[in-house]
Design a protein around this motif. Structure first.
Motif, PDB file in Angstrom:
ATOM      1  N   SER A  31       0.836  -1.201   0.000  1.00 58.56           N
ATOM      2  CA  SER A  31       0.000   0.000   0.000  1.00 58.56           C
ATOM      3  C   SER A  31       0.871   1.251   0.000  1.00 58.56           C
ATOM      4  O   SER A  31       1.990   1.256   0.532  1.00 58.56           O
ATOM      5  N   PRO A  32       0.385   2.327  -0.594  1.00 62.29           N
ATOM      6  CA  PRO A  32       1.113   3.600  -0.503  1.00 62.29           C
ATOM      7  C   PRO A  32       1.142   4.097   0.935  1.00 62.29           C
ATOM      8  O   PRO A  32       0.243   3.804   1.725  1.00 62.29           O
ATOM      9  N   PHE A  33       2.172   4.856   1.265  1.00 66.09           N
ATOM     10  CA  PHE A  33       2.280   5.361   2.634  1.00 66.09           C
ATOM     11  C   PHE A  33       2.980   6.713   2.621  1.00 66.09           C
ATOM     12  O   PHE A  33       3.664   7.081   1.663  1.00 66.09           O
ATOM     13  N   LEU A  34       2.792   7.454   3.714  1.00 63.44           N
ATOM     14  CA  LEU A  34       3.355   8.788   3.863  1.00 63.44           C
ATOM     15  C   LEU A  34       4.577   8.757   4.760  1.00 63.44           C
ATOM     16  O   LEU A  34       4.602   8.034   5.764  1.00 63.44           O
ATOM     17  N   VAL A  35       5.590   9.537   4.408  1.00 69.93           N
ATOM     18  CA  VAL A  35       6.787   9.703   5.227  1.00 69.93           C
ATOM     19  C   VAL A  35       6.949  11.191   5.497  1.00 69.93           C
ATOM     20  O   VAL A  35       7.056  11.983   4.551  1.00 69.93           O
ATOM     21  N   PHE A  36       6.930  11.560   6.774  1.00 71.51           N
ATOM     22  CA  PHE A  36       7.078  12.965   7.147  1.00 71.51           C
ATOM     23  C   PHE A  36       8.456  13.201   7.750  1.00 71.51           C
ATOM     24  O   PHE A  36       9.016  12.331   8.423  1.00 71.51           O
ATOM     25  N   SER A  37       9.007  14.380   7.503  1.00 73.89           N
ATOM     26  CA  SER A  37      10.300  14.757   8.047  1.00 73.89           C
ATOM     27  C   SER A  37      10.223  16.184   8.588  1.00 73.89           C
ATOM     28  O   SER A  37      10.033  17.137   7.816  1.00 73.89           O
ATOM     29  N   PRO A  38      10.384  16.365   9.910  1.00 67.71           N
ATOM     30  CA  PRO A  38      10.567  15.306  10.904  1.00 67.71           C
ATOM     31  C   PRO A  38       9.278  14.531  11.114  1.00 67.71           C
ATOM     32  O   PRO A  38       8.195  15.012  10.762  1.00 67.71           O
ATOM     33  N   PRO A  39       9.370  13.331  11.684  1.00 61.99           N
ATOM     34  CA  PRO A  39       8.153  12.532  11.911  1.00 61.99           C
ATOM     35  C   PRO A  39       7.153  13.279  12.774  1.00 61.99           C
ATOM     36  O   PRO A  39       7.519  13.946  13.747  1.00 61.99           O
ATOM     37  N   ILE A  40       5.894  13.175  12.407  1.00 57.43           N
ATOM     38  CA  ILE A  40       4.847  13.837  13.174  1.00 57.43           C
ATOM     39  C   ILE A  40       4.251  12.857  14.176  1.00 57.43           C
ATOM     40  O   ILE A  40       4.484  11.651  14.110  1.00 57.43           O
ATOM     41  N   SER A  41       3.491  13.378  15.101  1.00 53.45           N
ATOM     42  CA  SER A  41       2.842  12.527  16.100  1.00 53.45           C
ATOM     43  C   SER A  41       1.715  11.742  15.457  1.00 53.45           C
ATOM     44  O   SER A  41       1.443  11.852  14.259  1.00 53.45           O
ATOM     45  N   ASN A  42       1.066  10.926  16.265  1.00 53.77           N
ATOM     46  CA  ASN A  42      -0.043  10.119  15.751  1.00 53.77           C
ATOM     47  C   ASN A  42      -1.260  10.957  15.396  1.00 53.77           C
ATOM     48  O   ASN A  42      -2.186  10.470  14.747  1.00 53.77           O
ATOM     49  N   LYS A  68       7.134  27.955   0.743  1.00 50.29           N
ATOM     50  CA  LYS A  68       6.675  26.614   1.122  1.00 50.29           C
ATOM     51  C   LYS A  68       7.810  25.821   1.766  1.00 50.29           C
ATOM     52  O   LYS A  68       8.997  26.066   1.515  1.00 50.29           O
ATOM     53  N   VAL A  69       7.460  24.866   2.616  1.00 44.90           N
ATOM     54  CA  VAL A  69       8.434  24.053   3.340  1.00 44.90           C
ATOM     55  C   VAL A  69       8.128  22.588   3.079  1.00 44.90           C
ATOM     56  O   VAL A  69       6.985  22.139   3.251  1.00 44.90           O
ATOM     57  N   LEU A  70       9.134  21.833   2.649  1.00 47.93           N
ATOM     58  CA  LEU A  70       8.969  20.402   2.403  1.00 47.93           C
ATOM     59  C   LEU A  70       8.812  19.681   3.738  1.00 47.93           C
ATOM     60  O   LEU A  70       9.680  19.753   4.610  1.00 47.93           O
ATOM     61  N   ILE A  71       7.687  18.961   3.913  1.00 44.40           N
ATOM     62  CA  ILE A  71       7.437  18.268   5.174  1.00 44.40           C
ATOM     63  C   ILE A  71       7.300  16.755   5.004  1.00 44.40           C
ATOM     64  O   ILE A  71       7.290  16.022   6.000  1.00 44.40           O
ATOM     65  N   GLY A  72       7.205  16.271   3.777  1.00 44.64           N
ATOM     66  CA  GLY A  72       7.055  14.831   3.623  1.00 44.64           C
ATOM     67  C   GLY A  72       6.876  14.427   2.179  1.00 44.64           C
ATOM     68  O   GLY A  72       6.985  15.244   1.251  1.00 44.64           O
ATOM     69  N   CYS A  95       6.160  12.598  -5.309  1.00 44.21           N
ATOM     70  CA  CYS A  95       4.920  13.184  -4.787  1.00 44.21           C
ATOM     71  C   CYS A  95       5.253  13.832  -3.456  1.00 44.21           C
ATOM     72  O   CYS A  95       5.076  13.231  -2.396  1.00 44.21           O
ATOM     73  N   ASN A  96       5.786  15.048  -3.524  1.00 41.16           N
ATOM     74  CA  ASN A  96       6.217  15.760  -2.328  1.00 41.16           C
ATOM     75  C   ASN A  96       5.054  16.503  -1.674  1.00 41.16           C
ATOM     76  O   ASN A  96       4.114  16.934  -2.344  1.00 41.16           O
ATOM     77  N   ILE A  97       5.180  16.672  -0.368  1.00 37.11           N
ATOM     78  CA  ILE A  97       4.157  17.348   0.426  1.00 37.11           C
ATOM     79  C   ILE A  97       4.799  18.559   1.085  1.00 37.11           C
ATOM     80  O   ILE A  97       5.849  18.446   1.731  1.00 37.11           O
TER      81      ILE A  97
END
Length: 265
Positions: A31-42, A68-72, A95-97
């Motif tokens: 499945s596709p998934f998201l990776v955040f930097s820095p990791p976010i909370s739940n 804009k700031v790259l977060i994930g 697919c940047n966020i």
């Protein structure tokens, strides 16, 4: 004499479950998934606006926003990272966020720079809307596909059309002073369709009862449509923001509206 057409066929020499022994096992794609930097909370993110850039003009414009700031990033396992640059580039398959602050409100931008297979669109839409990111409003920017448009598209005209979820239309009818998102854009004509990831994202907004707008522009490429999308975003979506123009190769096709990628071939 037996009727060879209506006579029941003889039983197979194999049991039904044995027939699958000759077929290769189906491949399961993660499945596709998201990776955040820095990791976010739940806790999920709650932006005031979530913007999806799918079309070349919207990708060009949003890529050059200086604040804009790259977060994930969204990871689609079947899309390889090989060939991508270290810094975000319009030539990457990614697919940047991004996060953007505008007038004290948090906006999240998702730049989809690769084609998503039809069978994966709903999984991607589910990953991006309603689980880790729960927005107040959603804007999807895509291009009109001539194969889905009922009627002839003029090659020398530039325009944008829109579709809305029921919650967005209800807001338009009940509280007109709060509905300022692409208010000057006409509706997509009846009989024409939108498919692919844009349709899956709008369907997800409808399912989650979110205020969502899908804007499609024509033509897919060119300086005129790039200027139109830029004007719409600055006027109705991101007022007060300025576009950063740099003297590099990317800005040359930013000005011309040409986005050289096999995503659009």
């Amino acid at each position: 004499m037996e009727d060879v057409i209506t006579e029941m066929p003889p039983p197979s020499r194999f049991f039904l479950e044995d027939l699958n022994n000759f077929a290769p096992p189906p491949t399961t794609i993660p499945s596709p998934f998201l990776v955040f930097s820095p990791p976010i909370s739940n806790k999920p993110l709650h932006p005031s606006l979530l913007i999806f850039a799918l079309s070349s003009p919207s990708l060009n414009f949003l890529h050059h926003l200086p604040s804009k700031v790259l977060i994930g990033t969204l990871v689609l396992p079947e899309i390889p990272f090989s060939g991508n640059s270290i810094e975000p580039s319009l030539g990457d398959k990614s697919c940047n966020i991004y996060s953007l602050d505008n007038a004290g409100k948090t906006i999240i931008i998702v730049s989809v720079q690769y084609a998503v297979a039809a069978e994966r669109t709903h999984a991607v839409a589910k990953t991006l809307i309603g689980e880790h990111i729960i927005p107040e409003r959603v804007l999807i920017m895509d291009s009109i596909q001539s194969r889905n448009f009922r009627g002839k598209l003029p090659p020398d005209e530039t325009f944008a059309l829109k579709l809305e979820t029921s919650m967005e239309r209800k807001l338009t009818a009940d509280v007109p002073e709060e509905s300022k998102l692409l208010r000057s854009v006409c509706y997509f004509p009846s009989g024409s369709v939108v498919d692919g990831l844009a349709a899956a994202l709008l369907s997800r907004c409808e399912l989650k009862k979110l205020k969502g707008t899908l804007s499609v522009s024509w033509p897919e490429f060119g300086g005129s449509v790039t200027s139109l999308v830029r004007s719409l975003l600055l006027k109705d979506v991101l007022p007060g923001l300025e576009l950063s123009i740099k003297s590099d190769g990317e800005d040359e096709y930013m000005r011309s509206g040409v986005f050289d990628s096999d995503m659009y071939t």
